[in-house]
Design an enzyme around this catalytic site. Structure first.
Site, mmCIF file in Angstrom:
data_model
loop_
_atom_site.group_PDB
_atom_site.id
_atom_site.type_symbol
_atom_site.label_atom_id
_atom_site.label_comp_id
_atom_site.label_asym_id
_atom_site.label_seq_id
_atom_site.Cartn_x
_atom_site.Cartn_y
_atom_site.Cartn_z
ATOM 1 N N THR A 42 21.339 5.083 23.249
ATOM 2 C CA THR A 42 21.343 4.662 24.219
ATOM 3 C C THR A 42 22.348 4.331 25.221
ATOM 4 O OG1 THR A 42 20.605 2.337 23.325
ATOM 5 C CG2 THR A 42 19.087 4.363 23.685
ATOM 6 N N GLY A 43 23.767 4.272 24.333
ATOM 7 C CA GLY A 43 24.995 4.406 25.661
ATOM 8 C C GLY A 43 24.804 5.573 26.696
ATOM 9 N N THR A 45 33.517 5.151 16.485
ATOM 10 C CA THR A 45 34.437 4.197 17.090
ATOM 11 C C THR A 45 35.819 4.073 16.119
ATOM 12 O OG1 THR A 45 31.964 3.029 17.082
ATOM 13 C CG2 THR A 45 34.072 2.235 17.556
ATOM 14 N N GLU A 46 36.158 4.117 17.239
ATOM 15 C CA GLU A 46 38.101 4.123 17.311
ATOM 16 C C GLU A 46 38.246 2.894 17.224
ATOM 17 O OE1 GLU A 46 42.095 6.226 18.756
ATOM 18 O OE2 GLU A 46 40.574 6.774 19.816
ATOM 19 N N GLU A 88 49.338 13.213 8.996
ATOM 20 C CA GLU A 88 49.864 12.935 9.868
ATOM 21 C C GLU A 88 50.624 11.576 9.326
ATOM 22 O OE1 GLU A 88 47.630 12.351 12.963
ATOM 23 O OE2 GLU A 88 46.781 10.288 12.540
ATOM 24 N N HIS A 109 46.600 7.528 17.031
ATOM 25 C CA HIS A 109 45.789 7.154 16.024
ATOM 26 C C HIS A 109 46.528 5.839 15.290
ATOM 27 C CE1 HIS A 109 43.636 10.571 16.071
ATOM 28 N NE2 HIS A 109 43.983 11.115 15.515
#
Length: 293
Positions: A17-18, A97-98, A209, A248
């Site tokens: 719902t976000g 999610t980060e 990376e 990152h």
């Protein structure tokens, strides 16, 4: 046969719902992914995107028959959402999610021990099977069904590599974003193992990376296995400065550890083909498959 995601995958969205959940779930449904409900504590019994909303993952799983979840919950509560899905025994959880707090991810990794859940992420762009479905936030339009599997730590480079492989006339079988945070679920080596066993995958591209040891673990695995399918790698960050995070949270070179040169050397020694530059990945894959043929 796709890895992780197929037409029978029934998906819940935690945090649907976000704004982010609403936007990306709508795109996923447009692509053909079978989303069957959402989870937002306190909003159970409502409807969103014409889908039922539940307070708890366990309740939603029982009522919808879901076998996967995607997590759009903000960082402070993301780990709790992942653990809830693990405890509900969902076979697959993708966490977009980060920058989930590191200690929280340690708790998530502890919850995964002995569990039947495979966690992809956190900080994952998701999973894409062209023409079948997407479980994530990646751009679509340049992908095509084909025989090249992709395992990546970088979302933006994944889009570039997908476009190049399509332009080379090869297409993709499954693309998996393992996540760019320092602690996450399934790693590059496990994904490579699954793709090498997939009958529809003829070659695998690894996008690595700086930071961590995942590429070195891949090199050790490939050296011991000597697979018949070509494995190609792009490692970025050759000019990255020491002890400075580059994008990152997991892209951090410490003195003597995690640098691009060491990763490239280990992979080359194992027999992995190295793409010399991001714009040459498609051509490197084409040559590898032509040589195999």
């Amino acid at each position: 046969m796709a890895v992780f995601l197929n037409r029978d995958t029934r998906v819940l969205c935690q945090g649907m719902t976000g704004w982010a959940g609403t936007h990306h779930v709508a795109r996923m449904m447009e692509y053909g992914t079978q989303v069957v409900g959402g989870i937002t504590p306190g909003k159970g019994g409502r409807s969103h995107l014409n889908l039922p909303v539940y307070d708890r993952v366990a309740d939603a799983q029982v009522e919808t028959g879901a076998n996967a979840s995607i997590v759009f919950v903000p960082p402070p509560n993301a780990a709790a959402a992942m653990i809830e899905a693990i405890e509900a025994e969902l076979p697959l959880v993708v966490a977009v999610t980060e920058r989930v707090p590191t200690l929280d991810m340690v708790r998530v990794r502890a919850a995964l021990k002995g569990a039947r859940t495979i966690l992809v992420g956190a900080n994952s762009q998701g999973i894409l099977v062209p023409g079948v479905g997407k479980l994530g936030v990646m751009a679509t339009g340049s992908e095509r069904p084909g025989g090249v599997g992709i395992v990546s730590r970088s979302a933006s480079l994944t889009s570039e590599v997908v476009a190049q492989i399509t332009a080379a006339g090869l297409g993709q079988s499954t693309t998996i974003g393992v996540g760019g945070d320092p602690i996450h679920g399934i790693g590059m080596r496990e994904c490579l193992e699954l793709l090498l066993a997939d009958v529809d995958t003829q070659a695998v591209v690894l996008i690595g990376e700086i930071g961590g040891t995942e590429e070195e673990e891949v090199a050790e695995y490939v050296a011991g296995l000597r697979p018949s399918k070509p494995v190609i790698a792009l490692i970025v960050g050759r000019e990255a400065p020491l002890e400075r995070r580059m994008g990152h949270a997991g892209a951090l070179t410490l003195r003597g550890r995690g640098d691009a040169a060491g990763k490239i050397k280990a992979l080359e020694s194992a027999g992995v083909r190295i793409a010399p530059s991001a714009h040459l990945v498609g051509e490197t894959v084409r040559q590898a498959l032509a040589g195999r043929g």
